[in-house]
Design a protein around this motif. Structure first.
Motif, short mmCIF file in Angstrom:
data_model
loop_
_atom_site.label_atom_id
_atom_site.label_comp_id
_atom_site.label_asym_id
_atom_site.label_seq_id
_atom_site.Cartn_x
_atom_site.Cartn_y
_atom_site.Cartn_z
N ALA A 47 -23.77 -17.47 67.51
CA ALA A 47 -23.79 -16.08 67.04
C ALA A 47 -22.38 -15.59 66.73
O ALA A 47 -22.15 -14.90 65.72
CB ALA A 47 -24.46 -15.18 68.07
N ARG A 48 -21.44 -15.92 67.58
CA ARG A 48 -20.07 -15.46 67.37
C ARG A 48 -19.42 -16.15 66.18
O ARG A 48 -18.66 -15.53 65.42
CB ARG A 48 -19.26 -15.63 68.66
N GLY A 49 -19.73 -17.43 66.00
CA GLY A 49 -19.23 -18.12 64.81
C GLY A 49 -19.82 -17.55 63.54
O GLY A 49 -19.12 -17.38 62.53
N PHE A 50 -21.11 -17.22 63.59
CA PHE A 50 -21.77 -16.66 62.42
C PHE A 50 -21.29 -15.24 62.15
O PHE A 50 -21.10 -14.84 60.99
CB PHE A 50 -23.28 -16.67 62.61
N ALA A 51 -21.08 -14.45 63.20
CA ALA A 51 -20.61 -13.08 63.04
C ALA A 51 -19.27 -13.05 62.32
O ALA A 51 -19.04 -12.22 61.43
CB ALA A 51 -20.50 -12.39 64.40
N ALA A 52 -18.39 -13.97 62.69
CA ALA A 52 -17.08 -14.03 62.03
C ALA A 52 -17.22 -14.39 60.55
O ALA A 52 -16.54 -13.83 59.69
CB ALA A 52 -16.19 -15.06 62.74
N ALA A 53 -18.15 -15.31 60.25
CA ALA A 53 -18.38 -15.70 58.86
C ALA A 53 -19.02 -14.56 58.07
O ALA A 53 -18.66 -14.31 56.91
CB ALA A 53 -19.27 -16.94 58.80
N LEU A 54 -19.96 -13.85 58.68
CA LEU A 54 -20.63 -12.74 58.01
C LEU A 54 -19.65 -11.60 57.72
O LEU A 54 -19.71 -10.96 56.68
CB LEU A 54 -21.80 -12.24 58.85
N GLU A 55 -18.76 -11.36 58.66
CA GLU A 55 -17.81 -10.26 58.50
C GLU A 55 -16.92 -10.46 57.25
O GLU A 55 -16.47 -9.49 56.65
CB GLU A 55 -16.94 -10.14 59.75
N GLU A 56 -16.72 -11.72 56.88
CA GLU A 56 -15.94 -12.01 55.67
C GLU A 56 -16.72 -11.69 54.39
O GLU A 56 -16.12 -11.59 53.32
CB GLU A 56 -15.52 -13.49 55.65
N GLN A 57 -18.05 -11.54 54.52
CA GLN A 57 -18.89 -11.32 53.34
C GLN A 57 -19.18 -9.85 53.09
O GLN A 57 -19.68 -9.48 52.02
CB GLN A 57 -20.22 -12.06 53.50
N ILE A 58 -18.91 -8.99 54.06
CA ILE A 58 -19.28 -7.58 53.95
C ILE A 58 -18.08 -6.69 54.28
O ILE A 58 -17.06 -7.17 54.78
CB ILE A 58 -20.48 -7.23 54.86
N ASP A 59 -18.23 -5.40 54.04
CA ASP A 59 -17.15 -4.44 54.29
C ASP A 59 -17.36 -3.67 55.58
O ASP A 59 -16.84 -2.56 55.73
CB ASP A 59 -17.04 -3.45 53.12
N GLN A 60 -18.10 -4.26 56.50
CA GLN A 60 -18.35 -3.62 57.78
C GLN A 60 -18.06 -4.60 58.91
O GLN A 60 -18.03 -5.81 58.70
CB GLN A 60 -19.82 -3.16 57.88
N ALA A 61 -17.87 -4.05 60.10
CA ALA A 61 -17.69 -4.89 61.28
C ALA A 61 -19.01 -5.54 61.67
O ALA A 61 -20.09 -4.99 61.42
CB ALA A 61 -17.15 -4.05 62.44
N VAL A 62 -18.92 -6.71 62.27
CA VAL A 62 -20.11 -7.40 62.81
C VAL A 62 -19.85 -7.66 64.29
O VAL A 62 -18.86 -8.29 64.66
CB VAL A 62 -20.36 -8.73 62.08
N VAL A 63 -20.75 -7.14 65.12
CA VAL A 63 -20.58 -7.19 66.57
C VAL A 63 -21.72 -7.99 67.19
O VAL A 63 -22.88 -7.85 66.78
CB VAL A 63 -20.56 -5.76 67.17
N VAL A 64 -21.40 -8.83 68.17
CA VAL A 64 -22.43 -9.55 68.92
C VAL A 64 -22.73 -8.79 70.20
O VAL A 64 -21.83 -8.49 70.99
CB VAL A 64 -21.97 -10.98 69.26
N ASP A 65 -24.01 -8.43 70.39
CA ASP A 65 -24.46 -7.76 71.61
C ASP A 65 -25.32 -8.72 72.42
O ASP A 65 -26.37 -9.18 71.93
CB ASP A 65 -25.31 -6.52 71.27
N ASN A 66 -24.87 -9.02 73.64
CA ASN A 66 -25.66 -9.87 74.54
C ASN A 66 -26.60 -8.95 75.32
O ASN A 66 -26.21 -8.34 76.32
CB ASN A 66 -24.75 -10.64 75.49
N LEU A 67 -27.83 -8.86 74.85
CA LEU A 67 -28.83 -7.98 75.46
C LEU A 67 -29.73 -8.84 76.34
O LEU A 67 -30.80 -9.29 75.92
CB LEU A 67 -29.63 -7.26 74.37
N THR A 68 -29.28 -9.10 77.55
CA THR A 68 -29.94 -10.06 78.43
C THR A 68 -31.00 -9.38 79.30
O THR A 68 -31.04 -8.17 79.44
CB THR A 68 -28.92 -10.77 79.32
N GLY A 69 -31.83 -10.22 79.91
CA GLY A 69 -32.84 -9.73 80.85
C GLY A 69 -34.23 -10.18 80.48
O GLY A 69 -34.59 -10.26 79.31
N GLY A 70 -35.01 -10.52 81.51
CA GLY A 70 -36.41 -10.87 81.31
C GLY A 70 -36.62 -12.13 80.49
O GLY A 70 -37.60 -12.24 79.76
N ASN A 71 -35.69 -13.08 80.61
CA ASN A 71 -35.80 -14.33 79.86
C ASN A 71 -35.93 -14.09 78.36
O ASN A 71 -36.72 -14.72 77.66
CB ASN A 71 -36.98 -15.17 80.36
N GLY A 72 -35.14 -13.15 77.87
CA GLY A 72 -35.14 -12.83 76.46
C GLY A 72 -36.03 -11.65 76.09
O GLY A 72 -35.93 -11.12 74.97
#
Length: 320
Positions: A47-72
């Motif tokens: 996800a973090r590798g993809f977020a960095a790649a996506l951020e290069e394609q758009i004019d907005q920030a891309v943030v990874v949120d780890n929303l854990t709990g309940g086995n997904g």
């Protein structure tokens, strides 16, 4: 009196115009990639590798949120109820989503989400710390038969492809060993590195650096490793050689709420494709262990359904 049919038509046209503008302006704000697992696991790293790649394609920030709990479940329910504006995107492994649905009777199904496409595919592999002395599946079988119920198999959770592979492999071959569930890939990595389990089942190429250093042995895989960047393990034996006739791995894909408008789905998917095929994401893949993929929306969704059916059969045959 105002004609109600005209009022409905005007309202519909207004909504359509609003969505048309949203598509043209997408993304109008920060894009958040929702990951159901802790930082440090394979899905989080991708996800973090993809977020960095996506951020290069758009004019907005891309943030990874780890929303854990309940086995997904927490992340999946969050996404099911999220605003269908394409600004929150779930990234998860196909097998992790399907396993949760099959094993937990979840309040969601994979078709509660719209597929955007798939970006990374890896087999699930079987690892053993060098100090365990286990270097092959047959050696693990022999040790387990000599000590019924004593050897341990670490998995990310009971509702995971890790457990599906472990149960199928042991069920087909009549092996009695204890399956130990961890809270995702991050804690499982630590257990394998610490020689706290006899073997560990985790998605490749997690712990590839430890494999390269000789601290961890690849003793088997849920599918062929011909595409891994580290040549010495490409010939690792697969579970097919031990009677399990289903390939077990995971396809990391992107999802949004199912009521996301079709025009917006197409626009968001097109941007995801650019990021998946970018030089930046290719460089990430070369470092992480496998080349990225790109599957379109239909291919992605068709695979989700096929994998779901295959895992249900394994559950019925070897777990229930």
């Amino acid at each position: 009196m105002r004609n109600p049919l005209i009022a409905v038509a005007v309202a519909g046209a207004t909504v359509l115009a609003a969505w048309t503008a949203a598509v043209a302006e997408y993304p109008s704000d920060t894009v958040r990639i929702i990951v159901p697992w802790r930082a440090g696991g394979g899905t989080d790293t991708i996800a973090r590798g993809f977020a960095a790649a996506l951020e290069e394609q758009i004019d907005q920030a891309v943030v990874v949120d780890n929303l854990t709990g309940g086995n997904g479940n927490r992340a999946h329910m969050h996404m099911k109820k999220a605003r269908p504006d394409g600004l929150q995107i779930l990234l998860n492994g196909s097998s992790d989503m399907n396993s949760a649905i099959i094993f937990q009777n979840t309040p969601y199904n994979y078709d509660d989400f719209a597929c955007l496409g798939a970006i990374y595919r890896t087999p699930t592999w079987i690892l053993a710390h060098r100090d365990s002395g286990i270097t092959s599946i047959d050696q693990f079988f022999e040790a387990a038969r000599g000590q019924p119920g004593e050897l341990t198999v670490g998995v990310g959770s009971l509702a995971s492809a890790h457990n599906v592979l472990a149960q199928a492999l042991m069920g087909v071959n009549g092996i009695d060993a204890r399956v130990i569930p961890f809270d995702g890939g991050g804690p499982l990595k630590k257990a394998i590195l610490g020689n706290q389990v006899s073997i560990g089942v985790i998605h490749s190429p997690v712990l590839l650096d430890a494999v390269k250093s000789g601290d961890v042995n690849v003793i088997g895989s849920g599918g062929g490793l011909a595409d891994i960047v580290y040549e010495p393990v490409r010939g690792a034996e697969t579970i097919d050689a031990h009677g399990v006739g289903v390939e077990i791995g995971t396809v990391r894909g992107l999802f949004v709420p199912k009521d996301t408008p079709e025009e917006l789905l197409d626009a968001v998917s097109a941007l995801m494709e650019k990021a998946a095929k970018s030089e930046a994401f290719a460089a990430f893949g070369g470092k992480f262990g496998f080349k990225p993929i790109w599957w379109d929306r239909k291919t992605h969704c068709d695979f989700m359904a096929e994998e779901n059916a295959a895992y249900r059969k394994i559950k019925a045959d070897y777990i229930d």
